[in-house]
Design a protein around this motif. Structure first.
Motif, PDB file in Angstrom:
ATOM      1  N   GLU A   1      -3.912  11.109  -2.261  1.00 52.46           N
ATOM      2  CA  GLU A   1      -3.440  10.360  -1.096  1.00 52.46           C
ATOM      3  C   GLU A   1      -2.771   9.037  -1.455  1.00 52.46           C
ATOM      4  N   ASN A   2      -3.187   8.426  -2.571  1.00 49.27           N
ATOM      5  CA  ASN A   2      -2.593   7.143  -2.966  1.00 49.27           C
ATOM      6  C   ASN A   2      -1.229   7.302  -3.621  1.00 49.27           C
TER       7      ASN A   2
ATOM      8  N   ASP B   1       0.812  -1.222   0.000  1.00 50.88           N
ATOM      9  CA  ASP B   1       0.000   0.000   0.000  1.00 50.88           C
ATOM     10  C   ASP B   1       0.846   1.273   0.000  1.00 50.88           C
TER      11      ASP B   1
ATOM     12  N   LYS C   1      -4.939  16.485  -1.146  1.00 51.38           N
ATOM     13  CA  LYS C   1      -6.324  16.016  -1.238  1.00 51.38           C
ATOM     14  C   LYS C   1      -6.580  15.453  -2.633  1.00 51.38           C
TER      15      LYS C   1
ATOM     16  N   TYR D   1      -4.488  13.658   9.681  1.00 48.11           N
ATOM     17  CA  TYR D   1      -4.455  13.091   8.329  1.00 48.11           C
ATOM     18  C   TYR D   1      -4.096  11.609   8.267  1.00 48.11           C
TER      19      TYR D   1
ATOM     20  N   THR E   1      -0.560  13.211  12.245  1.00 47.23           N
ATOM     21  CA  THR E   1      -1.126  11.860  12.197  1.00 47.23           C
ATOM     22  C   THR E   1      -2.554  11.851  12.716  1.00 47.23           C
TER      23      THR E   1
ATOM     24  N   ASP F   1      -5.434   8.829   8.753  1.00 49.58           N
ATOM     25  CA  ASP F   1      -6.338   7.833   8.183  1.00 49.58           C
ATOM     26  C   ASP F   1      -6.253   7.784   6.658  1.00 49.58           C
ATOM     27  N   SER F   2      -5.752   8.861   6.047  1.00 50.21           N
ATOM     28  CA  SER F   2      -5.746   8.909   4.578  1.00 50.21           C
ATOM     29  C   SER F   2      -4.349   9.066   3.980  1.00 50.21           C
ATOM     30  N   ILE F   3      -3.378   9.554   4.776  1.00 53.58           N
ATOM     31  CA  ILE F   3      -2.019   9.780   4.268  1.00 53.58           C
ATOM     32  C   ILE F   3      -1.016   9.093   5.186  1.00 53.58           C
ATOM     33  N   TYR F   4      -0.052   8.404   4.589  1.00 49.90           N
ATOM     34  CA  TYR F   4       1.014   7.788   5.385  1.00 49.90           C
ATOM     35  C   TYR F   4       1.966   8.868   5.864  1.00 49.90           C
TER      36      TYR F   4
END
Length: 210
Positions: free
Chosen positions: A32-33, A5, A29, A57, A54, A59-62
Motif C-alpha cells: 500500500e505504501n 505520503d 495487499k 480500500y 474508496t 483507508d489504506s490505498i490512495y
C-alpha cells in the motif's frame, strides 16, 4: 492528503471493469505504501467505481481520478471520493483552487519548462510530464537543473524496463498504464500474478533514491 505520503507509483486503470480494478487493489495487499491507483473518467461507470473502491480500500490505498479535464470533472471526482486528480493537460486556476479547497491533490500535465513552472506557481501539487516517453528520461534531469528539484511524475510509455532510468534522472513519481499487467491475468482476475507484476516493478528500481 499530504504530498509527502503520496506513493512513487500510480497504476492507471483505464477501461477496466470493477472486478478487474478490485483484483488490482487486492493484489496491492502489503504494498500500500508503494502504489496509488487512478480510475480514468473515460472508463465506463468511473465515478461509481471510484466511490465503491474508496469505500472499501480508501483507508489504506490512495484512490484518485484520471483524465480530469474540466471543473465539472474536478467537482464530480471530488464528490465521488477521489483523493487526487490527474489530467492529460494543464489545469485552470479554478480547477486547482477547487482541489486545494477540498484537500485533494492536483496533478495537471505539462510538457514544457514554462508549463511546468506555471502549474506549480498556480498551486499544482505534482506536475505530470506527459507523454514522458516522448521527452525521454533525461528531460527530467535537464528541466530541474534551472528550475530546482520539483515533484514531477512521468506518465506515458513508462514500463518496468525503463522505470529505473526515469527515477534516476529525477522523476519523483511514475504512472503506469496498460503495459503494467498481462491482459490474461486481468481477464482471469489472477491476483497472485498481478501482485507478482507489482513486485517486479518495485524490484526493478531497488536502490534508486528519489
Amino acid at each position: 492528503m499530504r504530498l509527502k505520503d503520496y506513493p512513487r507509483f500510480t497504476i492507471i486503470m483505464r477501461g477496466y471493469t470493477f472486478q478487474q480494478a478490485d483484483a488490482i487493489l487486492k493484489a496491492m495487499k502489503g504494498l500500500e505504501n508503494e502504489f496509488a491507483v487512478e480510475m480514468t473518467l473515460n472508463t465506463p461507470n468511473a465515478l461509481e467505481q471510484i466511490k465503491e473502491l474508496t469505500m472499501t480500500y480508501g483507508d489504506s490505498i490512495y484512490i484518485g481520478a484520471g483524465t480530469v479535464r474540466t471543473i465539472d470533472d474536478v467537482k464530480a471526482a471530488t464528490a465521488a471520493g477521489a483523493q487526487f486528480l490527474l489530467g492529460p493537460h494543464i489545469f485552470t486556476t479554478e480547477m486547482l483552487n477547487y482541489a486545494k479547497q477540498h484537500n485533494v491533490l492536483a496533478v495537471p500535465a505539462a510538457m514544457t519548462p514554462s508549463e511546468i513552472s506555471d502549474m506549480f506557481e498556480q498551486g499544482a501539487d505534482i506536475v505530470k510530464v506527459f507523454p514522458a516517453s516522448v521527452v525521454s528520461p533525461r528531460f527530467f534531469k535537464d528541466v530541474q537543473a534551472p528550475l530546482g528539484k520539483l515533484p514531477l511524475m512521468g506518465v506515458g510509455g513508462i514500463s518496468v524496463e525503463n522505470a529505473q532510468k526515469f527515477l534516476s534522472n529525477g522523476a519523483s513519481y511514475l504512472g503506469l498504464g496498460s503495459g503494467m499487467f498481462n491482459p490474461e491475468d486481468l481477464e482471469k482476475l489472477n491476483i497472485e500474478n498481478l501482485a507478482a507484476a507489482l513486485n517486479k516493478l518495485i524490484s526493478s528500481v531497488q536502490g534508486v533514491m528519489v
